[in-house]
Scaffold this active site. Structure first.
Site, PDB file in Angstrom:
ATOM      1  CB  CYS A 137      -0.813  -0.023   1.208  1.00  0.00           C
ATOM      2  SG  CYS A 137      -1.847   1.505   1.214  1.00  0.00           S
ATOM      3  CB  CYS A 140      -0.705   2.491   3.981  1.00  0.00           C
ATOM      4  SG  CYS A 140      -2.279   1.726   3.166  1.00  0.00           S
ATOM      5  CG  ASP A 141       3.096   1.341   4.612  1.00  0.00           C
ATOM      6  OD1 ASP A 141       2.488   1.747   5.532  1.00  0.00           O
ATOM      7  OD2 ASP A 141       3.096   0.034   4.088  1.00  0.00           O
TER       8      ASP A 141
END
Ligand code: NDP
Length: 316
Positions: A137, A140-141
């Site tokens: 992701c 997300c990261d």
């Protein structure tokens, strides 16, 4: 006696649905599954810092801690939860029957929030480097400090991979898109944007076969899918964009899904499904946004829809 609301799945969608249902005094019962490779809590359990969930301005919050907090909030309001995977359901009549390896529970309404699982390649190296330079992701990261101004790799050639590669160019010095064929699967516009981005270099006809590093990703080993030759590429991060699989196998076709298994809402803007009394929320219905905050929002909607439906049935 049948439960009023039974929630299946314990990610942001499921816990938010449980919080709302509990506060509506529906005393929800929840089966927390093990879909994220062994831990209840969903995909956030396998991510590190979450910096884009509103309300955590000072450096974000870790994925597992965010889920712990949602879980506590749901239980504190009266959700009863059991950590078991649902193996089958019988939706042919109400109350519905929901079965795990140890019990069958009856429920007047169901909220399905079993999420989707990002596909992985299941390389041995993932055991060493997952969340240490490997992720599924980018949103997300990707903004985390270890990835900033570094060379990163995205695996895949579909819309997700192209979107992730473009997103990562905001932070990375360079992004390699490694695709196993010589043609993108992505939509035309997404593909064109990707190929036109000066920070993205596509490496055609290659698969990721191994990863090396000392506690963090340092080198990707790529194999040419045409001639089998191998080469090494230095990088500080590898993001999978090879698709997701909705966790709907246990439904055995009893609810309408699209051809890839995602539950189809009865109508746009509603969490109702093809089976009256069954509601669905989170990534199990969402191929587009897939964020913790959008999952939580739809979990809220599912609880409100279930509450309204139960009230119409005279089940309060
Ligand atoms: P897709 O299934 O469309 O693409 C997956 C990609 O990963 C393909 O290029 C595939 O290669 C590659 N791949 C799959 N398995 C492997 C493997 N084992 N090794 C190497 N490569 C692999 O998934 P997406 O998640 O990209 O998209 C799913 C759906 O969601 C699509 O309908 C898409 O349009 C939509 N979507 C839309 C977005 C938007 O509009 N903003 C954003 C993201 C997704 P190959 O091509 O060779 O099969």
């Amino acid at each position: 006696m049948a439960e009023k609301v039974l929630v299946i799945g314990s990610g942001p969608a499921g816990f938010t649905a449980a919080i709302y249902a509990a506060r509506a005094e529906l005393s929800p019962f929840m089966f927390e599954g093990f879909q994220a490779g062994g831990s209840p809590g969903g995909q956030l359990m396998t991510t590190t810092e979450v910096e884009n969930f509103p309300g955590f301005p000072d450096g974000g919050i870790s994925g597992p801690e965010l889920m712990d907090r949602m879980r506590k909030q749901a239980l504190d309001f009266g959700t009863r939860s059991v950590m078991e995977d649902v193996t089958s359901v019988d939706l042919s009549q109400r109350p519905f029957k929901v079965t795990t390896s140890t019990q069958t529970v009856e429920a007047h309404s169901l909220i399905i929030s079993t999420g989707a699982t990002a596909k992985r390649l299941w390389l041995d190296a993932e055991n060493d480097f997952w969340s240490k330079g490997m992720s599924a992701c980018a949103v997300c990261d990707g903004a985390l400090p270890p990835y900033r101004n570094k060379e990163l790799i995205v695996i895949g050639g579909g819309d997700t991979a192209c979107e992730e590669a473009q997103f990562l160019t905001k932070f990375a010095s360079k992004v390699y898109l490694v695709h196993r064929r010589d043609e993108l699967r992505a939509s035309k516009i997404m593909g064109q944007r990707t190929l036109a981005n000066p920070k993205i270099e596509v490496i055609w006809n290659h698969n990721l076969v191994d990863v090396k590093g000392d506690g963090w990703v340092e080198t990707a080993v790529l194999e040419n899918t045409v001639d089998g030759s191998k080469k090494e590429l230095s990088c500080s991060g590898i993001f999978y964009g090879i698709g997701h699989k909705p966790n709907t196998g246990f439904l055995e076709g009893q609810i309408a899904t699209d051809e890839t298994g995602y539950i189809e809402p009865l109508q746009a803007g509603s969490t109702a499904t093809s089976v009256e009394g069954v509601f669905a929320c989170g990534d199990v219905v969402d191929q587009t946004y897939r964020q913790a905050i959008t999952a939580a929002g739809s979990g809220c909607a599912a609880a409100l829809d279930a509450e309204r439906w139960l009230s119409e049935q005279g089940i309060e």
